[in-house]
Design a protein around this motif. Structure first.
Motif, short mmCIF file in Angstrom:
data_model
loop_
_atom_site.label_atom_id
_atom_site.label_comp_id
_atom_site.label_asym_id
_atom_site.label_seq_id
_atom_site.Cartn_x
_atom_site.Cartn_y
_atom_site.Cartn_z
N VAL A 274 6.69 -0.51 36.24
CA VAL A 274 7.70 -1.33 35.54
C VAL A 274 7.41 -1.35 34.05
O VAL A 274 6.44 -1.99 33.62
CB VAL A 274 7.72 -2.77 36.10
N PRO A 275 8.22 -0.69 33.23
CA PRO A 275 8.03 -0.76 31.78
C PRO A 275 8.21 -2.19 31.28
O PRO A 275 9.17 -2.86 31.64
CB PRO A 275 9.12 0.16 31.24
N MET A 276 7.28 -2.65 30.46
CA MET A 276 7.35 -4.01 29.94
C MET A 276 8.30 -4.11 28.75
O MET A 276 8.85 -5.17 28.48
CB MET A 276 5.97 -4.47 29.48
N GLU A 283 14.90 -4.39 32.85
CA GLU A 283 14.84 -5.19 31.64
C GLU A 283 15.35 -6.61 31.83
O GLU A 283 14.67 -7.59 31.51
CB GLU A 283 15.64 -4.50 30.53
N SER A 284 16.56 -6.77 32.36
CA SER A 284 17.13 -8.11 32.46
C SER A 284 16.35 -9.00 33.41
O SER A 284 16.10 -10.18 33.11
CB SER A 284 18.60 -8.02 32.90
N SER A 285 15.93 -8.46 34.54
CA SER A 285 15.18 -9.29 35.50
C SER A 285 13.80 -9.62 34.98
O SER A 285 13.30 -10.74 35.17
CB SER A 285 15.08 -8.58 36.85
N TRP A 286 13.17 -8.67 34.28
CA TRP A 286 11.83 -8.95 33.79
C TRP A 286 11.85 -9.98 32.67
O TRP A 286 11.01 -10.87 32.62
CB TRP A 286 11.16 -7.66 33.29
N TYR A 287 12.82 -9.89 31.78
CA TYR A 287 12.87 -10.78 30.63
C TYR A 287 13.43 -12.16 30.98
O TYR A 287 13.48 -13.03 30.11
CB TYR A 287 13.70 -10.15 29.52
#
Length: 419
Positions: A274-276, A283-287
């Motif tokens: 998963v790229p940070m 992107e949207s779920s991680w942020y």
């Protein structure tokens, strides 16, 4: 010295046997340094260094920052609560003095080297050094980066990894005084509930802020990353709140031990896949949710290391080299690896040493971190452990955060990842 009464903690205090513990009975029974947590620091800072030097190997290596935020929130809160349980107060001047002593002299050394290189060389990597140095020593890198919607400018690029120092220092300007206020005004149980509520607010705020153009704002903001620090703080409060024979503490010990390996496995999968930073399907779920998920996974591992020191995971992370590096060098490793990487990159291009950039940088970083520890950090910490004419807001001596009580010296600056 006179003790400060603890309004609002009456029922908890009575239940715990007078003033002992002030609602946090286990805070007085800390077993000292947790070597497994020190080993986890080594693992986290290693991920960050690999991510910066060879980003293709570990796209999610910046997760080390998330792990370290949680460790730092746990360690600092554990120390603050232990002091309050013992004395009825927290010596704020001592607290901030020790943080300054632990972090700033080594940081100023790195900045001084960058200033000398900017003055004496024409290396491309040190363009914009003065603005970057100024933002770093004032802990404002994260704020400037949060305001930059596109590629980061030279004003933050040289020491961009110092954004994490800004996040932590801004957080700790607010959290210790707020925690002390809560400890004085309300019961220990309500303090825990307040911390749990605060953990959820940054996630809600991220949902409200989210858009692809807000990625830098969310990644670098103290308000948008506070849940990762607060998750560790919540764990410290819960562990301190429960009696040693409390069934809830036994359940926490049992389940954290069971889930620690799966949690570590999920963290490893995130690091691998998963790229940070940058645009991706995650992107949207991680942020939005991802930061809190990473904090929950990190808390699970930290809880197991704290409560089950005899487990295989604790034994592995407590191995002498892992624990020693995490305890003594993790901050220096983080501080030095980024500017040294830029320096050696610039030097390597004309000399043909580019293929050896990563191993050369790692070796130079370990040498610089070791020198920093023995020549700057440890001597200053030992000599100036307490501020002269220390003043407190009440009774008791400060435990501080960098010189050896509780879970150990916190190295929050070793958390960052310059995206």
């Amino acid at each position: 010295m006179l003790s400060v009464p603890c309004p609002g903690a009456g029922s908890d205090t009575a239940a715990d046997g007078g003033a002992a513990g002030r609602g946090f009975p286990s805070a007085l029974r800390g077993r000292g340094r947790v070597r497994g947590v020190d080993g986890l620091r080594t693992l986290a800072v290693g991920l960050v260094m690999v991510y910066h030097l060879e980003p293709g190997l570990l796209p999610g290596g910046a997760l080390g920052v998330d792990v370290f935020f949680t460790i730092s929130g746990f360690v600092i809160t554990r120390l603050l609560v232990a002091e309050f349980a013992r004395t009825g107060n927290v010596a704020m001047r001592s607290f901030y003095w020790r943080r300054w002593l632990r972090l700033v002299p080594a940081l100023l050394t790195v900045c001084a080297l960058c200033a000398v290189l900017a003055l004496t060389t024409e290396l491309a990597g040190f363009d914009g050094a003065w603005a970057s140095i100024g933002l770093t020593v004032t802990f404002l890198v994260n704020i400037v980066r949060a305001m930059q919607p596109g590629v980061f400018t030279d004003s933050t690029s040289l020491l961009g990894h110092a954004w994490s120092l800004g996040v932590e220092e801004q957080f700790y300007l607010i959290w210790p005084p707020l925690l002390l206020l809560l400890l004085r005004r309300i019961s220990a149980r309500k303090v825990v509930l307040c911390a749990a509520t605060l953990c959820l607010l940054p996630m809600v705020w991220r949902f409200l802020l989210w858009s692809p153009s807000a990625a830098h704002r969310i990644y670098n903001g103290t308000d948008t990353r506070a849940d990762q620090l607060l998750a560790g703080a919540l764990l410290a409060l819960v562990v301190a709140r429960l009696h040693a024979d409390d069934r809830r503490l036994a359940a926490l010990r049992q389940w954290s031990a069971r889930l620690a390996w799966p949690a570590l496995g999920v963290l490893a999968l995130i690091v691998w896949q998963v790229p940070m930073t940058g645009a991706s399907a995650w992107e949207s779920s991680w942020y939005t949710v991802g930061f809190l998920v990473a904090a929950a996974l990190s808390v699970t591992v930290v809880a197991a290391l704290e409560l089950e020191p005899g487990s295989w995971l604790s034994r592995l992370l407590s191995l002498a080299p892992m624990a020693w590096v995490g305890r003594n060098l993790s901050y220096g490793l983080y501080l030095w690896h980024y500017p040294l990487g830029r320096l050696l990159h610039d030097l390597g291009m004309p000399t043909g040493l580019g293929t050896w950039h990563a191993p050369t940088t790692l070796a130079a970083t370990f040498a610089a971190a070791t020198a920093s520890y023995y020549l700057i950090e440890r001597p200053l910490t030992r000599r100036f452990k307490h501020p002269r004419g220390r003043m407190t807001t009440g009774s008791g001596s400060g435990t501080g955060t960098g010189t050896g009580t509780g879970t150990g010296s916190t190295t929050p600056a070793a958390v960052g990842a310059a995206a």
